[in-house]
Design a protein around this motif. Structure first.
Motif, short mmCIF file in Angstrom:
data_model
loop_
_atom_site.label_atom_id
_atom_site.label_comp_id
_atom_site.label_asym_id
_atom_site.label_seq_id
_atom_site.Cartn_x
_atom_site.Cartn_y
_atom_site.Cartn_z
N TRP A 1 83.75 -9.10 159.42
CA TRP A 1 84.49 -10.32 159.13
C TRP A 1 85.74 -10.01 158.32
N MET A 2 85.88 -8.75 157.95
CA MET A 2 87.06 -8.28 157.23
C MET A 2 87.46 -6.94 157.81
N GLU A 3 88.71 -6.58 157.59
CA GLU A 3 89.17 -5.26 158.00
C GLU A 3 88.46 -4.21 157.13
N HIS A 4 88.17 -3.07 157.71
CA HIS A 4 87.52 -1.99 156.97
C HIS A 4 88.56 -1.08 156.33
N THR A 5 89.41 -1.71 155.54
CA THR A 5 90.43 -1.00 154.76
C THR A 5 90.37 -1.56 153.35
N LEU A 6 90.94 -0.85 152.40
CA LEU A 6 90.98 -1.36 151.03
C LEU A 6 91.73 -2.69 150.98
N ARG A 7 92.83 -2.77 151.74
CA ARG A 7 93.59 -4.01 151.80
C ARG A 7 92.74 -5.14 152.37
N GLY A 8 91.98 -4.86 153.42
CA GLY A 8 91.12 -5.86 154.04
C GLY A 8 90.03 -6.33 153.10
N ILE A 9 89.42 -5.40 152.39
CA ILE A 9 88.35 -5.74 151.45
C ILE A 9 88.91 -6.58 150.30
N LEU A 10 90.03 -6.15 149.74
CA LEU A 10 90.64 -6.90 148.63
C LEU A 10 91.11 -8.27 149.09
N GLY A 11 91.68 -8.34 150.30
CA GLY A 11 92.12 -9.63 150.83
C GLY A 11 90.95 -10.58 151.04
N TYR A 12 89.86 -10.06 151.61
CA TYR A 12 88.68 -10.89 151.84
C TYR A 12 88.10 -11.35 150.50
N PHE A 13 88.03 -10.44 149.52
CA PHE A 13 87.51 -10.82 148.21
C PHE A 13 88.41 -11.87 147.57
N GLY A 14 89.71 -11.74 147.74
CA GLY A 14 90.64 -12.73 147.19
C GLY A 14 90.42 -14.11 147.80
N ILE A 15 90.24 -14.14 149.12
CA ILE A 15 89.96 -15.41 149.80
C ILE A 15 88.63 -15.97 149.33
N PHE A 16 87.62 -15.10 149.23
CA PHE A 16 86.30 -15.50 148.76
C PHE A 16 86.39 -16.09 147.35
N LEU A 17 87.13 -15.44 146.48
CA LEU A 17 87.31 -15.91 145.11
C LEU A 17 88.01 -17.27 145.08
N CYS A 18 89.04 -17.44 145.90
CA CYS A 18 89.76 -18.73 145.95
C CYS A 18 88.86 -19.85 146.47
N VAL A 19 88.08 -19.57 147.52
CA VAL A 19 87.17 -20.59 148.05
C VAL A 19 86.11 -20.93 147.00
N PHE A 20 85.56 -19.90 146.34
CA PHE A 20 84.56 -20.12 145.30
C PHE A 20 85.15 -21.00 144.20
N ALA A 21 86.36 -20.66 143.74
CA ALA A 21 87.00 -21.43 142.66
C ALA A 21 87.26 -22.87 143.09
#
Length: 155
Positions: free
Chosen positions: A106-126
């Motif tokens: 569900w995310m790219e398997h790159t550091l950028r993809g992981i950080l981007g997904y986590f950022g989106i996850f954090l925003c949705v959570f907030a």
């Protein structure tokens, strides 16, 4: 408490599967060019067949729902501060969600993809947390107003 955790986990499994299905619909709308892809093509390639990929994704989605459901009891720990509840809940669901999102592609398997997904996850959570907090605060205000009115009627 243990019973409640197990029950909520069991009830969360089908909700997790529904969420997993919804994610496939969203990803298909974004990237399947008018078609439907039951899982990410990278997952299909990694699993060797579409059915294996779909089975894994369904299992992981159920596991995700179980984790969210079971961890929801944290919000009922009345002797814990809101900060402690929020922090522990966020930690638990992050530990559950992010590996499942990674394995499911569900995310790219790159550091950028992981950080981007986590950022989106954090925003949705907030956003969800702020919405729930505002609703709870509004309910407490209404209850307090009702109590004041009741006290005024008694006098």
């Amino acid at each position: 408490m243990k019973k409640k955790v197990i029950l909520r986990g069991m009830l969360g499994a089908p909700l997790g599967m529904a969420l997993g299905y919804l994610i496939t619909i969203i990803l298909s709308v974004i990237s399947a060019e008018g078609g439907y892809s039951p899982c990410n093509p990278e997952l299909t390639a990694a699993m060797g067949s579409e059915i294996n990929a779909v089975l894994l994704q369904a299992f992981l989605s159920a596991l995700l729902g179980m984790g969210f459901g079971a961890s929801s009891v944290i919000w009922e720990m009345e002797d814990w501060s809101l900060v402690k509840q929020t922090g522990l809940y966020f930690l638990i669901i992050s530990v559950i969600m992010l590996p499942i999102a990674y394995v499911s592609y569900w995310m790219e398997h790159t550091l950028r993809g992981i950080l981007g997904y986590f950022g989106i996850f954090l925003c949705v959570f907030a956003a969800v947390w702020i919405g729930q907090y505002a609703a709870a605060k509004r309910n407490v205000k209404k209850m307090n107003e009702s109590l004041r009115e009741m006290q005024g009627e008694r006098k």
